[in-house]
Scaffold this motif. Structure first.
Motif, PDB file in Angstrom:
ATOM      1  N   LEU A  39       0.828  -1.210   0.000  1.00  0.00           N
ATOM      2  CA  LEU A  39       0.000   0.000   0.000  1.00  0.00           C
ATOM      3  C   LEU A  39       0.865   1.265   0.000  1.00  0.00           C
ATOM      4  CD1 LEU A  39      -2.856  -0.996   2.455  1.00  0.00           C
ATOM      5  CD2 LEU A  39      -3.017  -0.661  -0.009  1.00  0.00           C
ATOM      6  N   LEU A  40       1.946   1.242   0.758  1.00  0.00           N
ATOM      7  CA  LEU A  40       2.850   2.385   0.794  1.00  0.00           C
ATOM      8  C   LEU A  40       3.431   2.657  -0.588  1.00  0.00           C
ATOM      9  CD1 LEU A  40       4.441   4.483   2.479  1.00  0.00           C
ATOM     10  CD2 LEU A  40       6.201   2.740   2.738  1.00  0.00           C
ATOM     11  N   ILE A  41       3.848   1.623  -1.282  1.00  0.00           N
ATOM     12  CA  ILE A  41       4.410   1.790  -2.623  1.00  0.00           C
ATOM     13  C   ILE A  41       3.349   2.319  -3.584  1.00  0.00           C
ATOM     14  CG2 ILE A  41       5.343   0.518  -4.599  1.00  0.00           C
ATOM     15  CD1 ILE A  41       6.804  -1.247  -2.517  1.00  0.00           C
ATOM     16  N   ILE A  42       2.137   1.809  -3.488  1.00  0.00           N
ATOM     17  CA  ILE A  42       1.058   2.273  -4.369  1.00  0.00           C
ATOM     18  C   ILE A  42       0.798   3.753  -4.149  1.00  0.00           C
ATOM     19  CG2 ILE A  42      -1.432   2.111  -4.782  1.00  0.00           C
ATOM     20  CD1 ILE A  42      -1.134  -0.932  -4.343  1.00  0.00           C
ATOM     21  N   PHE A  43       0.728   4.192  -2.900  1.00  0.00           N
ATOM     22  CA  PHE A  43       0.474   5.602  -2.625  1.00  0.00           C
ATOM     23  C   PHE A  43       1.648   6.480  -3.044  1.00  0.00           C
ATOM     24  CE2 PHE A  43      -2.708   4.002   0.552  1.00  0.00           C
ATOM     25  CZ  PHE A  43      -3.794   4.482  -0.147  1.00  0.00           C
ATOM     26  N   VAL A  45       3.655   5.975  -5.529  1.00  0.00           N
ATOM     27  CA  VAL A  45       3.673   6.071  -6.987  1.00  0.00           C
ATOM     28  C   VAL A  45       2.507   6.918  -7.491  1.00  0.00           C
ATOM     29  CG1 VAL A  45       3.401   4.720  -9.112  1.00  0.00           C
ATOM     30  CG2 VAL A  45       4.940   3.930  -7.318  1.00  0.00           C
ATOM     31  N   SER A  46       1.332   6.782  -6.880  1.00  0.00           N
ATOM     32  CA  SER A  46       0.153   7.465  -7.402  1.00  0.00           C
ATOM     33  C   SER A  46       0.028   8.913  -6.926  1.00  0.00           C
ATOM     34  CB  SER A  46      -1.117   6.700  -7.030  1.00  0.00           C
ATOM     35  OG  SER A  46      -1.285   6.671  -5.633  1.00  0.00           O
ATOM     36  N   ALA A  47       0.640   9.307  -5.836  1.00  0.00           N
ATOM     37  CA  ALA A  47       0.490  10.666  -5.305  1.00  0.00           C
ATOM     38  C   ALA A  47       0.954  11.744  -6.287  1.00  0.00           C
ATOM     39  CB  ALA A  47       1.207  10.807  -3.971  1.00  0.00           C
ATOM     40  N   PRO A  48       2.093  11.609  -6.942  1.00  0.00           N
ATOM     41  CA  PRO A  48       2.483  12.659  -7.894  1.00  0.00           C
ATOM     42  C   PRO A  48       1.549  12.758  -9.097  1.00  0.00           C
ATOM     43  CG  PRO A  48       4.377  11.321  -7.306  1.00  0.00           C
ATOM     44  CD  PRO A  48       3.171  10.651  -6.730  1.00  0.00           C
TER      45      PRO A  48
END
Length: 157
Positions: A39-43, A45-48
């Motif tokens: 979940l940390l990696i997904i967020f 990557v998707s935040a920018p």
């Protein structure tokens, strides 16, 4: 009373149960940690990608950032080719004031951020600012990149 680890081959003072199954009294947190890392990696990557995605070369400035509102800011972008976008939707210049008036009636804040490519002339930026004002937005913030030249001759690199 507490949790303990039962070693195979025991050899301790504990008796073995019949049937060979020993109760496991520890919690396995490895799957939980794995899910949290994914979940940390997904967020990360998707935040920018959640920012307004119109590519423009913003001019640099030594000005400090404006404070954020609770409402999502309205962003109007002026591209190098002369296109005008409200958020990410391209808008013909003839329809700009009408759309801005409709948006202004739905919003509680009159703040709007104007992003203009550095290659756009000053006259075009002023035309769009006039349209923003006529559309009901009087609090206009010009968006720039930080770290630009200052008038005292020092660069903020």
């Amino acid at each position: 009373m507490g949790a303990h680890i039962v070693k195979p081959g025991g050899g301790g003072s504990r008796r073995r149960r019949r049937g060979g199954a020993k109760p496991m009294s520890e919690i396995n947190v490895t799957p939980f940690v794995d899910v949290m890392l994914v979940l940390l990696i997904i967020f990360m990557v998707s935040a920018p990608l959640l920012t307004v995605g119109v590519p423009v070369e913003l001019p640099k400035s030594a000005a400090s950032a404006l404070s954020a509102d609770s409402e999502e800011p309205l962003t109007v972008t002026l591209t190098a080719e002369g296109g005008i976008l409200i958020q990410t939707t391209e808008t013909p210049s003839g329809e700009l004031i009408g759309k801005l008036r409709a948006i202004a009636q739905e919003r509680s804040s009159d703040r709007v951020f104007l992003r203009a490519d550095g290659a756009v002339s000053y006259a075009q930026v002023m035309e769009v600012m006039g349209a923003l004002n006529a559309g009901g937005f009087s609090n206009i913030g010009l968006v720039t990149e930080t770290g630009g030249p200052r008038l005292d001759g020092q660069d903020e690199g």
